[in-house]
Design an enzyme around this catalytic site. Structure first.
Site, PDB file in Angstrom:
ATOM      1  N   HIS A  79       0.834  -1.210   0.000  1.00  0.00           N
ATOM      2  CA  HIS A  79       0.000   0.000   0.000  1.00  0.00           C
ATOM      3  C   HIS A  79       0.859   1.245   0.000  1.00  0.00           C
ATOM      4  CE1 HIS A  79       0.409  -0.641   4.463  1.00  0.00           C
ATOM      5  NE2 HIS A  79       0.467   0.676   4.511  1.00  0.00           N
ATOM      6  N   GLU A 130      -3.757   3.947   2.136  1.00  0.00           N
ATOM      7  CA  GLU A 130      -3.923   4.268   3.551  1.00  0.00           C
ATOM      8  C   GLU A 130      -3.918   5.786   3.675  1.00  0.00           C
ATOM      9  OE1 GLU A 130      -0.622   2.955   5.997  1.00  0.00           O
ATOM     10  OE2 GLU A 130      -1.742   3.262   7.851  1.00  0.00           O
TER      11      GLU A 130
HETATM   12 CO    CO Z   1       0.933   1.798   6.258  1.00  0.00          CO
END
Ligand code: CO
Length: 134
Positions: A79, A130
């Site tokens: 991510h 995120e």
């Molecule tokens: Co992270």
């Protein structure tokens, strides 16, 4: 809404080996491992001049990165984390625009002691995002 890139996270099958590669082969500054049982990972931080890379290893029986490593046994980019100044208004804006927030939609405390949320990768071109409030 988006600020700086806070970190890029790479899932790895062997955190000690990955830490050694970043420290010894790439010559980076690597932190000690930190277990985050509520996130199902052990993490080390690779500190770079302009951002961080986090190396993630599964922790516990139902780690959220276990399936990723099943598909990517040698590891891979998991991510990217962007900073936001107000995570609740960012979340509300995203939901109004049709994006899916993972989990129950409430921020959790992340690896840096700050509130974080994750966004569905199918809404953002195959990349898990995120958001971290800073
Ligand atoms: Co992270």
């Amino acid at each position: 809404m988006l600020g700086r890139v806070n970190h890029v996270a790479i899932a790895v099958p062997d955190l000690a080996a990955a830490s050694a590669a970043y420290r010894d082969t790439l010559g980076a500054s690597v932190s000690a491992p930190q277990g985050l049982p509520e996130h199902g990972v052990t993490v080390v931080f690779v500190e770079l001049p302009n951002t961080k890379v986090e190396l993630l290893e599964p922790l516990g029986a139902d780690s959220p990165i276990a399936a990723f490593l099943d598909k990517n046994p040698s590891g891979g980019m998991h991510h990217i984390c962007y900073e936001v100044s107000d995570i609740l208004s960012a979340r509300d804006h995203l939901i109004q625009n049709g994006a899916r927030v993972l989990g129950n939609g409430e921020p959790k405390i992340g690896a840096h002691g700050k509130p974080v949320l994750f966004l569905h990768p199918k809404d953002f071109f195959g990349t898990l995002i995120e958001l971290e409030q800073v």
